[in-house]
Design a protein around this motif. Sequence first.
Motif, PDB file in Angstrom:
ATOM      1  N   MET A   7       0.844  -1.196   0.000  1.00 17.20           N
ATOM      2  CA  MET A   7       0.000   0.000   0.000  1.00 17.20           C
ATOM      3  C   MET A   7       0.882   1.251   0.000  1.00 17.20           C
ATOM      4  N   LYS A   8       0.560   2.231  -0.868  1.00 14.72           N
ATOM      5  CA  LYS A   8       1.356   3.443  -0.980  1.00 14.72           C
ATOM      6  C   LYS A   8       1.194   4.323   0.251  1.00 14.72           C
ATOM      7  N   SER A   9       2.276   4.999   0.624  1.00  9.96           N
ATOM      8  CA  SER A   9       2.203   5.954   1.727  1.00  9.96           C
ATOM      9  C   SER A   9       1.567   7.244   1.223  1.00  9.96           C
ATOM     10  N   VAL A  10       1.113   8.096   2.160  1.00  5.52           N
ATOM     11  CA  VAL A  10       0.433   9.344   1.782  1.00  5.52           C
ATOM     12  C   VAL A  10       1.306  10.230   0.883  1.00  5.52           C
ATOM     13  N   PRO A  11       2.601  10.457   1.222  1.00  4.90           N
ATOM     14  CA  PRO A  11       3.416  11.304   0.329  1.00  4.90           C
ATOM     15  C   PRO A  11       3.546  10.747  -1.087  1.00  4.90           C
ATOM     16  N   GLU A  12       3.435   9.420  -1.230  1.00  2.85           N
ATOM     17  CA  GLU A  12       3.577   8.803  -2.554  1.00  2.85           C
ATOM     18  C   GLU A  12       2.367   9.097  -3.446  1.00  2.85           C
ATOM     19  N   TYR A  13       1.157   9.106  -2.850  1.00  7.35           N
ATOM     20  CA  TYR A  13      -0.017   9.320  -3.707  1.00  7.35           C
ATOM     21  C   TYR A  13      -0.611  10.719  -3.576  1.00  7.35           C
ATOM     22  N   PHE A  14      -0.100  11.530  -2.645  1.00  2.00           N
ATOM     23  CA  PHE A  14      -0.639  12.882  -2.488  1.00  2.00           C
ATOM     24  C   PHE A  14      -0.450  13.687  -3.777  1.00  2.00           C
ATOM     25  N   GLY A  15      -1.548  14.276  -4.262  1.00  2.00           N
ATOM     26  CA  GLY A  15      -1.493  15.099  -5.472  1.00  2.00           C
ATOM     27  C   GLY A  15      -1.262  14.314  -6.752  1.00  2.00           C
ATOM     28  N   SER A  16      -1.442  12.987  -6.692  1.00  2.00           N
ATOM     29  CA  SER A  16      -1.164  12.160  -7.873  1.00  2.00           C
ATOM     30  C   SER A  16      -2.141  12.418  -9.014  1.00  2.00           C
ATOM     31  N   MET A  17      -3.296  13.025  -8.708  1.00  2.00           N
ATOM     32  CA  MET A  17      -4.287  13.307  -9.733  1.00  2.00           C
ATOM     33  C   MET A  17      -4.344  14.797 -10.085  1.00  2.00           C
ATOM     34  N   VAL A  18      -3.256  15.510  -9.794  1.00  2.00           N
ATOM     35  CA  VAL A  18      -3.224  16.951 -10.045  1.00  2.00           C
ATOM     36  C   VAL A  18      -2.047  17.303 -10.943  1.00  2.00           C
ATOM     37  N   PHE A  19      -2.303  18.133 -11.965  1.00  2.00           N
ATOM     38  CA  PHE A  19      -1.237  18.631 -12.832  1.00  2.00           C
ATOM     39  C   PHE A  19      -0.654  19.870 -12.141  1.00  2.00           C
ATOM     40  N   ASP A  20       0.105  19.619 -11.073  1.00  2.00           N
ATOM     41  CA  ASP A  20       0.583  20.689 -10.207  1.00  2.00           C
ATOM     42  C   ASP A  20       1.961  21.182 -10.628  1.00  2.00           C
ATOM     43  N   ASP A  21       2.552  22.023  -9.796  1.00  2.14           N
ATOM     44  CA  ASP A  21       3.837  22.621 -10.132  1.00  2.14           C
ATOM     45  C   ASP A  21       4.919  21.567 -10.330  1.00  2.14           C
ATOM     46  N   LYS A  22       4.924  20.557  -9.461  1.00  2.04           N
ATOM     47  CA  LYS A  22       5.913  19.478  -9.575  1.00  2.04           C
ATOM     48  C   LYS A  22       5.756  18.737 -10.901  1.00  2.04           C
ATOM     49  N   CYS A  23       4.516  18.497 -11.292  1.00  2.00           N
ATOM     50  CA  CYS A  23       4.231  17.805 -12.550  1.00  2.00           C
ATOM     51  C   CYS A  23       4.618  18.667 -13.753  1.00  2.00           C
ATOM     52  N   MET A  24       4.327  19.966 -13.673  1.00  7.64           N
ATOM     53  CA  MET A  24       4.692  20.871 -14.777  1.00  7.64           C
ATOM     54  C   MET A  24       6.204  20.941 -14.949  1.00  7.64           C
ATOM     55  N   LYS A  25       6.928  20.987 -13.841  1.00 12.21           N
ATOM     56  CA  LYS A  25       8.391  21.019 -13.903  1.00 12.21           C
ATOM     57  C   LYS A  25       8.935  19.789 -14.617  1.00 12.21           C
ATOM     58  N   ALA A  26       8.301  18.640 -14.348  1.00  6.85           N
ATOM     59  CA  ALA A  26       8.790  17.373 -14.884  1.00  6.85           C
ATOM     60  C   ALA A  26       8.431  17.172 -16.354  1.00  6.85           C
ATOM     61  N   THR A  27       7.355  17.814 -16.828  1.00  4.62           N
ATOM     62  CA  THR A  27       6.866  17.537 -18.186  1.00  4.62           C
ATOM     63  C   THR A  27       7.065  18.681 -19.184  1.00  4.62           C
ATOM     64  N   LEU A  28       7.397  19.872 -18.699  1.00  9.93           N
ATOM     65  CA  LEU A  28       7.584  21.020 -19.585  1.00  9.93           C
ATOM     66  C   LEU A  28       9.064  21.381 -19.692  1.00  9.93           C
ATOM     67  N   SER A  29       9.433  21.966 -20.825  1.00  7.85           N
ATOM     68  CA  SER A  29      10.811  22.444 -20.963  1.00  7.85           C
ATOM     69  C   SER A  29      11.027  23.608 -19.996  1.00  7.85           C
TER      70      SER A  29
END
Length: 329
Positions: free
Chosen positions: A1-23
């Motif tokens: 079972m995943k811990s809270v930090p692992e799945y927190f915000g997993s369904m959000v295109f947030d700042d961390k996600c934008m950093k990882a996917t945008l130039s």
Amino acid sequence: MKSVPEYFGSMVFDDKCMKATLSADVYKSLRKTIDEGAQLDEGVANAVAAAMKDWALSKGATHYTHWFQPLTGITAEKHDGFIAPSPDGGAIMEFSSKELVKGEPDASSFPSGGLRATFEARGYTAWDPTSPAFIKGNTLCIPTAFCSYCGEALDKKTPLLRSAAALNTQALRILRLFGNTEAKCVRAYVGPEQEYFLVDKKLFDQRYDLRFTGRTLFGARSPKGQEMEDHYFGVIKPRVAAYMQDLNRELWELGIVAKTEHNEVAPAQHELAPIFTTVNVATDNNQLTMEIMQKVALKHGMVCLLHEKPFDGVNGSGKHNNWSIGTDT
């Protein structure tokens, strides 16, 4: 079972996600739009749309929607599929900057839409990049403002964004008078505590007043009020605790920092409190929170009442609107 930090915000295109996917250049330009209100470049919008689509598809999304808040007291959404026909008779998944930035839902059936003839009652949704997109079910939800052809606000978000901009302008003027030259913006922050009642669904279904209005309109007063306050901060019952556990998981996946939960003063009354965030995101999060609270309650054989005064003589389902303002520094 995943811990809270692992799945927190997993369904959000947030700042961390934008950093990882945008130039780096696209990310920097988008942050300038979000933080300073700079004009959105078309090339940047194209890159964001492509990254957002790929991320959504990887999460199992098949549709997207411009998620907005008309004057109905709830949110609205019209789902469109990513699917498009390919020349060989197959299908491809498409999502352009045009579809990200603007939509055109019919405005005639919403409050204030009836003021105009149906064919004139066009409404437009405009992407709000200051509130992150998220996935609900199989749909990518893009927070948007909703306005008329001539720019009149048809929703709750447009006046909120305008007031946030006005606050920023005037607060910066005051800071400059006091010699502060470092702050670039001033934001309002909100932490809306949400009170609610949980009622057994079988009992709820027997009360037509509760079913139709969300509150009791007739009958005897509650035999137990809140005089002794023995329910307040008391031990949470197992059935309610199981509900809260499921609710937290769904909220945390959407990046909503539900922090505190407890029994409130009145019988069957409870409260959920999130951590402060910017007023725009907090408002969107609270709309999602109320929707998910009601959905999860049904899974547990209960109904979540959010009416501000569902029962005479006891506390209601209030919203404590804690707020503050702060600079970017």
